[in-house]
Design an enzyme around this catalytic site. Structure first.
Site, PDB file in Angstrom:
ATOM      1  N   CYS A  88      50.449 -36.879  63.203  1.00 61.72           N
ATOM      2  CA  CYS A  88      49.711 -35.946  64.050  1.00 61.72           C
ATOM      3  C   CYS A  88      48.914 -34.974  63.198  1.00 61.72           C
ATOM      4  O   CYS A  88      47.842 -34.521  63.569  1.00 61.72           O
ATOM      5  CB  CYS A  88      50.678 -35.179  64.941  1.00 61.72           C
ATOM      6  N   PRO A 102      63.467 -43.424  72.796  1.00 60.91           N
ATOM      7  CA  PRO A 102      62.612 -43.691  71.635  1.00 60.91           C
ATOM      8  C   PRO A 102      61.398 -44.539  72.009  1.00 60.91           C
ATOM      9  O   PRO A 102      61.382 -45.162  73.076  1.00 60.91           O
ATOM     10  CB  PRO A 102      63.538 -44.472  70.693  1.00 60.91           C
ATOM     11  N   SER A 156      59.027 -47.632  72.299  1.00 60.42           N
ATOM     12  CA  SER A 156      59.421 -49.033  72.493  1.00 60.42           C
ATOM     13  C   SER A 156      59.205 -49.869  71.241  1.00 60.42           C
ATOM     14  O   SER A 156      59.912 -50.845  71.013  1.00 60.42           O
ATOM     15  CB  SER A 156      58.634 -49.647  73.645  1.00 60.42           C
ATOM     16  N   GLU A 207      54.872 -31.753  71.750  1.00 55.04           N
ATOM     17  CA  GLU A 207      54.237 -31.880  70.425  1.00 55.04           C
ATOM     18  C   GLU A 207      53.279 -33.058  70.537  1.00 55.04           C
ATOM     19  O   GLU A 207      53.694 -34.214  70.462  1.00 55.04           O
ATOM     20  CB  GLU A 207      55.309 -32.137  69.356  1.00 55.04           C
ATOM     21  N   HIS A 218      54.330 -31.061  58.374  1.00 53.33           N
ATOM     22  CA  HIS A 218      55.347 -30.359  59.162  1.00 53.33           C
ATOM     23  C   HIS A 218      56.720 -30.419  58.510  1.00 53.33           C
ATOM     24  O   HIS A 218      57.574 -29.572  58.785  1.00 53.33           O
ATOM     25  CB  HIS A 218      55.398 -30.933  60.572  1.00 53.33           C
ATOM     26  N   GLY A 246      57.504 -46.566  78.291  1.00 51.22           N
ATOM     27  CA  GLY A 246      57.097 -45.232  78.742  1.00 51.22           C
ATOM     28  C   GLY A 246      56.443 -45.277  80.113  1.00 51.22           C
ATOM     29  O   GLY A 246      56.608 -44.359  80.923  1.00 51.22           O
TER      30      GLY A 246
HETATM   31  P1  NAP Z   1      52.739 -42.331  72.660  1.00 48.77           P
HETATM   32  O1  NAP Z   1      52.176 -43.677  72.882  1.00 48.77           O
HETATM   33  O2  NAP Z   1      52.193 -41.208  73.459  1.00 48.77           O
HETATM   34  O3  NAP Z   1      54.318 -42.468  72.909  1.00 48.77           O
HETATM   35  C1  NAP Z   1      55.205 -41.432  72.598  1.00 48.77           C
HETATM   36  C2  NAP Z   1      56.458 -41.604  73.435  1.00 48.77           C
HETATM   37  O4  NAP Z   1      56.138 -41.313  74.796  1.00 48.77           O
HETATM   38  C3  NAP Z   1      57.010 -43.033  73.433  1.00 48.77           C
HETATM   39  O5  NAP Z   1      58.405 -43.000  73.501  1.00 48.77           O
HETATM   40  C4  NAP Z   1      56.422 -43.608  74.700  1.00 48.77           C
HETATM   41  O6  NAP Z   1      57.124 -44.716  75.191  1.00 48.77           O
HETATM   42  C5  NAP Z   1      56.523 -42.404  75.610  1.00 48.77           C
HETATM   43  N1  NAP Z   1      55.631 -42.403  76.756  1.00 48.77           N
HETATM   44  C6  NAP Z   1      54.367 -42.834  76.838  1.00 48.77           C
HETATM   45  N2  NAP Z   1      53.888 -42.630  78.084  1.00 48.77           N
HETATM   46  C7  NAP Z   1      54.874 -42.043  78.788  1.00 48.77           C
HETATM   47  C8  NAP Z   1      55.012 -41.585  80.131  1.00 48.77           C
HETATM   48  N3  NAP Z   1      54.017 -41.695  81.017  1.00 48.77           N
HETATM   49  N4  NAP Z   1      56.175 -41.044  80.524  1.00 48.77           N
HETATM   50  C9  NAP Z   1      57.195 -40.915  79.649  1.00 48.77           C
HETATM   51  N5  NAP Z   1      57.148 -41.351  78.370  1.00 48.77           N
HETATM   52  C10 NAP Z   1      55.987 -41.894  77.948  1.00 48.77           C
HETATM   53  O7  NAP Z   1      52.632 -41.912  71.122  1.00 48.77           O
HETATM   54  P2  NAP Z   1      52.943 -42.772  69.828  1.00 48.77           P
HETATM   55  O8  NAP Z   1      51.833 -43.753  69.633  1.00 48.77           O
HETATM   56  O9  NAP Z   1      54.331 -43.279  69.838  1.00 48.77           O
HETATM   57  O10 NAP Z   1      52.872 -41.631  68.715  1.00 48.77           O
HETATM   58  C11 NAP Z   1      51.685 -41.134  68.240  1.00 48.77           C
HETATM   59  C12 NAP Z   1      51.252 -39.862  68.966  1.00 48.77           C
HETATM   60  O11 NAP Z   1      52.253 -38.866  68.776  1.00 48.77           O
HETATM   61  C13 NAP Z   1      49.982 -39.284  68.357  1.00 48.77           C
HETATM   62  O12 NAP Z   1      49.172 -38.819  69.390  1.00 48.77           O
HETATM   63  C14 NAP Z   1      50.488 -38.144  67.491  1.00 48.77           C
HETATM   64  O13 NAP Z   1      49.532 -37.144  67.242  1.00 48.77           O
HETATM   65  C15 NAP Z   1      51.635 -37.659  68.307  1.00 48.77           C
HETATM   66  N6  NAP Z   1      52.573 -36.915  67.458  1.00 48.77           N
HETATM   67  C16 NAP Z   1      52.556 -35.547  67.532  1.00 48.77           C
HETATM   68  C17 NAP Z   1      53.374 -34.792  66.691  1.00 48.77           C
HETATM   69  C18 NAP Z   1      53.334 -33.283  66.725  1.00 48.77           C
HETATM   70  O14 NAP Z   1      54.172 -32.664  66.081  1.00 48.77           O
HETATM   71  N7  NAP Z   1      52.413 -32.670  67.454  1.00 48.77           N
HETATM   72  C19 NAP Z   1      54.226 -35.437  65.787  1.00 48.77           C
HETATM   73  C20 NAP Z   1      54.221 -36.839  65.738  1.00 48.77           C
HETATM   74  C21 NAP Z   1      53.386 -37.562  66.591  1.00 48.77           C
HETATM   75  P3  NAP Z   1      56.623 -46.213  74.859  1.00 48.77           P
HETATM   76  O15 NAP Z   1      56.647 -46.353  73.381  1.00 48.77           O
HETATM   77  O16 NAP Z   1      57.638 -47.045  75.550  1.00 48.77           O
HETATM   78  O17 NAP Z   1      55.257 -46.335  75.439  1.00 48.77           O
END
Ligand code: NAP
Length: 501
Positions: free
Chosen positions: A298, A193, A195, A264, A455, A225
């Site tokens: 998103c 999940p 952080s 996604e 969605h 992450g």
């Molecule tokens: P995020 O910062 O990219 O983080 C998402 C998840 O990925 C977190 O668990 C994060 O861990 C992990 N992560 C980040 N860098 C990583 C890496 N290098 N390797 C492995 N895991 C990594 O996104 P968020 O701020 O939580 O969520 C918002 C984003 O999600 C937006 O861009 C939104 O558009 C997108 N989203 C897309 C959809 C869709 O259906 N297309 C739906 C919902 C959200 P940490 O938290 O520990 O950094």
């Protein structure tokens, strides 16, 4: 945070703060290295969760690889469905505890938090529909001289272990959704999940445990992450399902190498308003699509393209609607928009607004911040300037949108497709020939006509094109991404198979 019910005895308290254990292949495990979990409402410390190192994760992966992936596969399908149904009942039983955490840890309003729990319950129950997509094919070989005496059964098989990486914005639903489609297809699952919002994922692991889910087929790992590359690239993981930013998606695919992916990723959607649209209804839906969960979705509306005949009227109606949005502590009644997850994103909103103004944009609403709280922000920008904006080039994950008059739908198509993202689009209006052209040419994964993009539980499949991702999530629609075809060829030597079919 309120005391969790005794059934969630997966934590102890240290200096009055709950300290969670993690669930690793069937065991609740403590760690000495901990990370803080805070509330975006007032930055208060809610809990601490382990910050795992690779060794602990690797040990869990080994148990999952040796035993867990077979434990789940050997659990009969109807038994798996029974587990999801039990889990749905338990989620409802402990609904208040989940809602409390979603409000405090995510800054969601009570109705939004309740909506997420309900969606999670429904997603568990509609697992019954996913199973209809787990089927194979029969191919007679006598249509080719090479396979004249053979026939094949092509079955779909689980791939093994799915690594599910989830974002902060739907910390319960995203976990539940990935658990359902991965495990209904017979895979084990390791969940990572976000952080900032890991608590409900750990609570849901306890729900699954209580529902009888095979323990060795499930892990919930907590670590940043930025420290995930060794996990992502581990050969024992065969599928990575990430919901998150495009940047995270790129890093994960680079680190992961050859695997199956469901990505996604980032979005920010255009709403195209035609001259024959019902303006009041369009404005109301656009503002909901722009402000719900403070734009941290998103599929949030980030661009409004309106045909010039109705532009002024639409702009007025949208501003009326925005005037009614009350920003504040989501626990207070009447508040419809809570805080952003962190101050960094609020600063990005202000910077994106300044960037737009420097490029000729005019702020019609919002544009300022108090800590991590922002007013929904609407900026008027002309069609020539729009592609130069930071907001156009990069997803700003907050309630901020540009409104732009257009002379015809070709301009809307060009501006929509000019972005590097392609998640969804909304169209408001009645003119069927314009709508059909937009349906055909917009480079997105889903189009919502006379509604804002949402969605939901994925009853209709969703997913993006271009920088918005790979694959689809949706009831029944993700099975193919978490399974592989296996072709079994039977050769009936000396007999043409057509003779006895
Ligand atoms: P995020 O910062 O990219 O983080 C998402 C998840 O990925 C977190 O668990 C994060 O861990 C992990 N992560 C980040 N860098 C990583 C890496 N290098 N390797 C492995 N895991 C990594 O996104 P968020 O701020 O939580 O969520 C918002 C984003 O999600 C937006 O861009 C939104 O558009 C997108 N989203 C897309 C959809 C869709 O259906 N297309 C739906 C919902 C959200 P940490 O938290 O520990 O950094």
């Amino acid at each position: 945070m309120k005391e969790l019910p005794p059934e969630f005895g997966v934590m102890h308290k240290k200096d009055g703060v709950p300290v969670f254990k993690v669930y690793l292949a069937g065991k609740w495990v403590e760690a000495s290295d901990l990370q803080d979990v805070r509330s975006p409402i007032d930055q208060s410390l809610l809990a601490k969760v382990p910050r795992l190192g690779f060794d602990a994760i690797s040990n869990a992966l080994e148990t999952m690889y040796v035993d867990g992936r077979f434990d789940i596969r050997d659990t009969p399908g109807e038994k798996r469905l029974e587990i999801y149904h039990k889990a749905a009942d338990l989620l409802l039983k402990f609904k208040d505890a989940f809602i409390d955490v979603l409000v405090l840890n995510n800054g969601k309003t009570y109705p939004a938090a309740e909506g997420e729990v309900k969606a999670a319950v429904e997603r568990l129950r509609v697992a019954d529909l996913d199973v209809r997509k787990i089927y194979g094919e029969y191919v007679p070989g006598d249509w080719s001289t090479e396979t004249l005496e053979a026939e094949a059964v092509i079955k779909r098989e689980p791939l093994g272990i799915v690594l599910a990486i989830t974002p902060f914005n739907y910390p319960l639903f995203d976990v539940v959704n990935k658990v359902v489609y991965s495990t209904v297809a017979g895979n084990a699952i390791m969940i990572k999940p976000a952080s900032s919002t890991p608590i409900v994922a750990l609570m849901f692991a306890r729900i699954l445990e209580m529902a009888g889910f095979p323990g060795k087929a499930l892990s919930v790992i907590t670590l940043p992450g930025s420290q995930m590359s060794k996990v992502v690239s581990d050969p024992r993981i065969s599928v990575v399902s990430l919901t998150g930013s495009t940047e995270a998606g790129i890093e994960v695919m680079r680190a992961g190498g050859i695997k199956q992916y469901i990505m996604e990723l980032g979005g920010g959607d255009p709403a195209i308003v035609l001259s024959d649209a019902d303006i009041k209804s369009a404005a109301s839906k656009i503002v909901t699509g722009m402000t719900s969960y403070a734009g941290q979705r998103c599929d949030s509306i980030k661009f409004i393209f309106a045909e010039s005949q109705i532009y002024d009227e639409l702009r007025r109606s949208i501003l009326d609607e925005l005037g009614r949005v009350k920003v504040g502590d989501p626990r207070e009644s009447g508040v419809s928009m809570g805080p952003l997850i962190d101050e960094e994103t609020a600063k990005e909103v202000v910077a994106a607004t300044q960037d737009a103004v420097e490029k000729g944009g005019k702020v019609l609403h919002g544009g300022t911040r108090k800590g991590n709280y922002i007013e929904p922000t609407l900026i008027e920008v002309d069609k020539e300037k729009l592609p130069t904006l930071y907001l156009y080039k990069k997803e700003v994950f907050a309630s901020i949108a540009a409104i732009t008059p257009i002379s015809n739908i070709d301009e809307a198509i060009k501006l929509s497709n000019g972005r590097s993202y392609g998640l969804d689009a909304a169209i408001f209006g009645e003119d069927i020939s314009k709508i059909r052209k937009l349906m055909r040419l917009l480079e997105v994964g889903a189009i919502y006509i006379n509604d804002y993009p949402k969605h939901g539980i994925g009853y209709f499949p969703f997913g993006g094109r271009k920088g918005s991702g790979v694959g689809r999530e949706g009831v029944g629609y993700t099975i193919e991404s978490v399974t592989a075809y296996k072709t079994i060829v039977y050769n009936y030597k000396g007999k043409g198979i057509w003779e006895y079919m």
